[in-house]
Write an enzyme that holds these catalytic residues in place. Structure first.
Site, mmCIF file in Angstrom:
data_model
loop_
_atom_site.group_PDB
_atom_site.id
_atom_site.type_symbol
_atom_site.label_atom_id
_atom_site.label_comp_id
_atom_site.label_asym_id
_atom_site.label_seq_id
_atom_site.Cartn_x
_atom_site.Cartn_y
_atom_site.Cartn_z
ATOM 1 N N ASP A 491 -32.403 -12.035 -55.517
ATOM 2 C CA ASP A 491 -32.392 -12.858 -54.311
ATOM 3 C C ASP A 491 -32.770 -14.314 -54.646
ATOM 4 O O ASP A 491 -32.760 -14.721 -55.806
ATOM 5 C CB ASP A 491 -33.386 -12.228 -53.323
ATOM 6 C CG ASP A 491 -32.877 -12.267 -51.908
ATOM 7 O OD1 ASP A 491 -32.379 -13.328 -51.520
ATOM 8 O OD2 ASP A 491 -32.983 -11.262 -51.201
ATOM 9 N N GLY A 534 -24.695 -17.718 -50.457
ATOM 10 C CA GLY A 534 -23.516 -18.583 -50.547
ATOM 11 C C GLY A 534 -23.835 -20.036 -50.814
ATOM 12 O O GLY A 534 -22.941 -20.886 -50.825
ATOM 13 N N TRP A 535 -25.119 -20.333 -51.043
ATOM 14 C CA TRP A 535 -25.499 -21.746 -51.221
ATOM 15 C C TRP A 535 -24.760 -22.373 -52.400
ATOM 16 O O TRP A 535 -24.500 -21.725 -53.408
ATOM 17 C CB TRP A 535 -26.995 -21.852 -51.453
ATOM 18 C CG TRP A 535 -27.784 -21.533 -50.224
ATOM 19 C CD1 TRP A 535 -27.298 -21.302 -48.965
ATOM 20 C CD2 TRP A 535 -29.195 -21.374 -50.146
ATOM 21 N NE1 TRP A 535 -28.328 -21.020 -48.104
ATOM 22 C CE2 TRP A 535 -29.498 -21.063 -48.793
ATOM 23 C CE3 TRP A 535 -30.241 -21.474 -51.060
ATOM 24 C CZ2 TRP A 535 -30.803 -20.845 -48.360
ATOM 25 C CZ3 TRP A 535 -31.540 -21.257 -50.626
ATOM 26 C CH2 TRP A 535 -31.810 -20.957 -49.288
ATOM 27 N N ASP A 555 -27.468 -12.735 -43.979
ATOM 28 C CA ASP A 555 -27.488 -11.281 -43.779
ATOM 29 C C ASP A 555 -26.564 -10.831 -42.648
ATOM 30 O O ASP A 555 -26.523 -11.442 -41.581
ATOM 31 C CB ASP A 555 -28.912 -10.818 -43.465
ATOM 32 C CG ASP A 555 -29.826 -10.952 -44.671
ATOM 33 O OD1 ASP A 555 -29.417 -11.577 -45.661
ATOM 34 O OD2 ASP A 555 -30.948 -10.428 -44.607
HETATM 35 C C1 GLA Z 1 -32.772 -11.005 -48.008
HETATM 36 C C2 GLA Z 1 -31.434 -10.404 -48.401
HETATM 37 C C3 GLA Z 1 -31.317 -9.009 -47.818
HETATM 38 C C4 GLA Z 1 -32.472 -8.155 -48.301
HETATM 39 C C5 GLA Z 1 -33.796 -8.814 -47.951
HETATM 40 C C6 GLA Z 1 -34.968 -8.070 -48.563
HETATM 41 O O1 GLA Z 1 -32.845 -11.223 -46.644
HETATM 42 O O2 GLA Z 1 -30.392 -11.219 -47.950
HETATM 43 O O3 GLA Z 1 -30.084 -8.427 -48.181
HETATM 44 O O4 GLA Z 1 -32.367 -7.965 -49.683
HETATM 45 O O5 GLA Z 1 -33.830 -10.146 -48.411
HETATM 46 O O6 GLA Z 1 -36.193 -8.630 -48.220
#
Ligand code: GLA
Length: 739
Positions: A491, A534-535, A555
């Site tokens: 992430d 997508g940044w 998300d």
């Molecule tokens: C971000 C991601 C999600 C998930 C959460 C977990 O929001 O985009 O897909 O992995 O973190 O905390």
């Protein structure tokens, strides 16, 4: 001082819009990043704070890439007339749109509610709609006077703030306490019949008496097929259950509406849903080998591939042409070992059972590239959020092995929420108490022929507030290797705190280069899935930093708005998909989802779910199931086990579909396929049935003779003329054209 007060009142007068029974609070908010306990207070002077639009995320309003605390303040007069006009006069309701991720809400300096924050820790991810109810006699409410509403938001990463389209102060309605629970599975009977049991529930103290109207409508012509009204009464702990059964339905979705009308108040509440219909044919007892035609692995690393095959058990597997170092288990279909010599190895796979034998050509490519076709698997996030644990993962793995791996589903990916609060004394990441034996869990998954994924973030913390890999990348990669991990979702969260305020392209790339470097030191094929929403147009450089996939958006949610906005906007990204490197428009929202312990049916209608799976397959997206795998109903299973649909996603050419046509009512997306054919998605994006025509001499069909309905797996007779197809609202016709 006086001047400030006058300004405040002016702002209130300007921004306050009062409807009969509600006070709209979507305007007039002021905002500051940072955090201070004084910002809850009525007397705090917020006049220098910047105005903010609460319909949009803060990133697009002058706070790019901002994660962390932000406060919103509003001065608002709460009119007692809303109380007088209401039926139940007992509680006031404050709707705050969506909060991303956690919040605390103060009214005139007093905390009236908060949401999110694991174990009271505000720094965890619980994004979603917020509605707070407080007793009407709560002394914090200053009726007919100016009130200060202060909302403390903590964003863990990605989109942030308070946004959405519902910011309102109202009195709680008699129906606010009623829920129509339709989460039970449909039952499927003879004569294309469908049945279900639904419940009317309440948590309030009120005893409800009234009528439940049930109506089944054909959305194609608006005709009511069946209607029934029943007396319904219920109270807290005593729900009303209604069971229905309807027969002779065609293969399409009908609309059901349930309306409860309360006798005394005359108020009613309605819930609608679409009936499911299964298009995927039941698999034959004859053997069939599914999955991609190509598979990549690195030389010298452990190799694991489960030959996905359907047909009556027992199935006996064999393979001709396997490279040195690999063996196939004839009973389980698992190919394992390790190959030292780079090269393309053409293999013929064979599966045999009591009713037949089937072969398939399959190329094993030993080289630098892995993930030649998009990943097919499950990820814990959309189902369990931070409540994921060892048992849930094992249950999911077992369900995948029994029901889905025969179609090529392989990855079992743990998302956020597995990490312990502290690293070991030597700096290693360890799992928390929910994962007592990570190596044991991985072994369990590998023994099923499946692969195991894990999650981390380049920042000090993950989006859920757990430990990230910041300055421990080598160590974490080694730990993953020791556990036997095959996939890492990486992430961005909290990395903003340790990089430049306005990160350059190099800053955006850096953490992914670093982790890819660390993973490369490990003697395992670890798929690398970038998740930074997508940044920096990541599709331009996701492959360069070694990503096998990269998220192209924030998300996803289980709504038409979210799924269609994401799916139908993958235009600039498309040309960048290639073997080993794919755009990721986020995980699937079919089946039972919930982002936590409470699971519910996806809010996408059955037609929207067909659209979701068809579109994601055309987009060559990683398909990561996000539902509770222990409760795969027949409809969801049908969506996930259509080998011809999955073959479009897994096509070896690895091209992504392009948007061929877009108008107000429909869109056509086309994906080129390895065999020279094309997959075409004809999507009705409108709310009404549409008849859509593909011209015989148009770009879509020219030169192709055969049209195959992919979901139903049968050829369509178009007799050399134009192809007209009727498509349901928000639905799809997915075809494959062949020469
Ligand atoms: C971000 C991601 C999600 C998930 C959460 C977990 O929001 O985009 O897909 O992995 O973190 O905390």
């Amino acid at each position: 001082m006086k001047k400030i007060l006058m300004l405040t009142s002016l702002a209130v007068a300007l921004f306050l819009r009062v409807a009969a029974q509600e006070i709209s609070i979507d305007k007039g908010w002021r905002f500051s990043t940072g955090d201070s306990s004084q910002w809850a207070s009525t007397s705090y002077n917020d006049q220098n704070w910047k105005p903010i639009d609460v319909t949009r995320i803060w990133e697009v309003q002058g706070y790019p890439n901002y994660d962390g605390f932000g406060w919103y303040r509003l001065h608002v007069i709460i009119l007692s007339s809303i109380k007088e006009k209401s039926y139940l006069k007992d509680s006031l309701k404050i709707d705050l749109g969506i909060i991303d991720d956690n919040d605390e809400v103060y009214l005139n300096g007093k905390l009236i509610g908060k949401y999110g924050g694991k174990g009271g820790n505000i720094k965890s991810s619980n994004y979603g709609p917020r509605s707070y109810t407080i007793a009407a006699n709560n002394p914090s409410i200053l009726w007919d006077k100016e009130n200060v509403l202060a909302v403390r938001v903590f964003d863990t990463g990605g989109d942030g703030g308070m946004y959405g389209d519902k910011h309102l102060i109202t009195m709680a309605d008699v129906m606010d306490h009623v829920r129509i629970n339709t989460d039970a599975d449909f039952s499927y009977g003879d004569n294309n019949s469908l049945g279900k049991s639904i419940k009317l529930l309440t948590t309030g103290g009120y005893i409800y008496k009234g009528k439940l109207d049930f109506a089944l409508t054909d959305p194609e012509n608006g005709n009511i097929i069946y209607q029934k009204t029943n007396d319904a009464d219920f109270a807290a702990g005593r729900p009303f259950t209604y069971i229905f059964n309807v027969a002779r339905l065609d293969k399409k979705s009908y609309k059901i509406s349930y309306t409860f009308t309360e006798e005394k108040s005359g108020k009613s509440i309605t819930k609608t849903e679409g009936t499911p219909y299964v298009l995927t044919p039941y698999p034959s007892s004859k053997p069939k080998i599914n999955g991609p035609d190509v598979y990549g692995a690195r030389p010298g690393n452990p190799f694991l591939y489960l030959v996905p095959a359907t047909g009556r058990k027992p199935l006996i597997y064999s393979a001709a042409g396997l490279p040195d170092g690999l063996t196939l288990n004839a009973n389980t279909g698992i190919i394992s070992g390790s190959v030292t010599v780079k090269g393309d190895y053409p293999v013929v796979l064979t599966v045999h059972n009591s009713v037949g034998t089937k072969t398939k050509k399959f190329t094993i490519k030993i080289g630098d590239l892995i993930g030649l076709t998009p990943a097919l698997g499950w990820n814990s996030w959309n189902a369990w959020g931070l409540t994921v644990n060892d048992q849930k993962v094992r249950t999911s793995a077992k369900a995948m092995a029994v029901k889905l791996s025969a179609y090529g589903w392989i990855y079992i990916n743990i998302d956020d929420g597995w990490e312990a609060a502290q690293r070991s004394s030597t700096g290693e990441i360890t799992p928390n108490e929910k994962f007592p034996d990570m190596k044991g869990l991985t072994d369990y998954i590998h023994n099923l022929g499946l692969k195991m994924g894990i999650y981390s973030s380049p920042g000090p913390r993950t989006c859920g507030g757990y430990l990230g890999s910041w300055q421990h990348e080598d160590q974490d990669a080694k730990t993953y290797g020791d556990w036997g991990i095959d996939y890492l979702k990486y992430d961005w969260c909290s990395y903003s705190e340790v990089t430049a305020k306005n990160p350059s392209l190099d800053d955006l790339k850096k953490p992914y280069f670093v982790m890819r470097g660390s993973l490369n030191k490990i003697n395992r094929d670890i798929m690398f899935s970038l998740c930074q929403y997508g940044w920096g147009d990541v599709w331009n450089w996701g492959a360069e930093v070694g990503g096998n996939s990269w998220r192209t958006t924030g998300d996803i949610e289980d709504t038409w708005k979210s799924m269609s906005r994401i799916g139908f906007n993958q235009v600039a990204e498309g040309p960048h998909a290639q073997s080993g490197h794919f755009n990721d428009p986020d995980m699937l929202v079919v089946g039972k989802v919930g982002w936590g312990d409470n699971q519910r049916n996806s809010r996408l209608t059955p037609d929207e779910q067909y659209t979701h799976i068809s579109l994601w397959s055309l987009l060559s997206a990683p398909l990561l199931i996000g539902c509770d795998m222990a409760h795969l109903d027949r409809f969801t299973l049908g969506l996930l086990t259509n080998d011809e649909v999955l073959a479009i996603d897994q096509d070896a050419l690895a091209k992504e579909a392009h948007q061929q046509l877009k108008n107000e009512d429909y869109q056509v997306w086309i994906k080129d396929l390895e065999d020279g054919g094309k997959a075409i998605g004809i999507f009705n994006t409108s709310d009404k049935y549409q008849t859509i025509t593909l011209k015989r001499n148009g770009d879509e069909l020219k030169g192709y003779n055969k049209i195959r309905d992919v979901w139903q797996q049968k050829y369509i007779i178009a007799n050399g003329s134009d192809y007209n197809v009727k498509v349901a609202p928000h639905g799809v016709m997915l075809v494959r054209v062949e020469k």
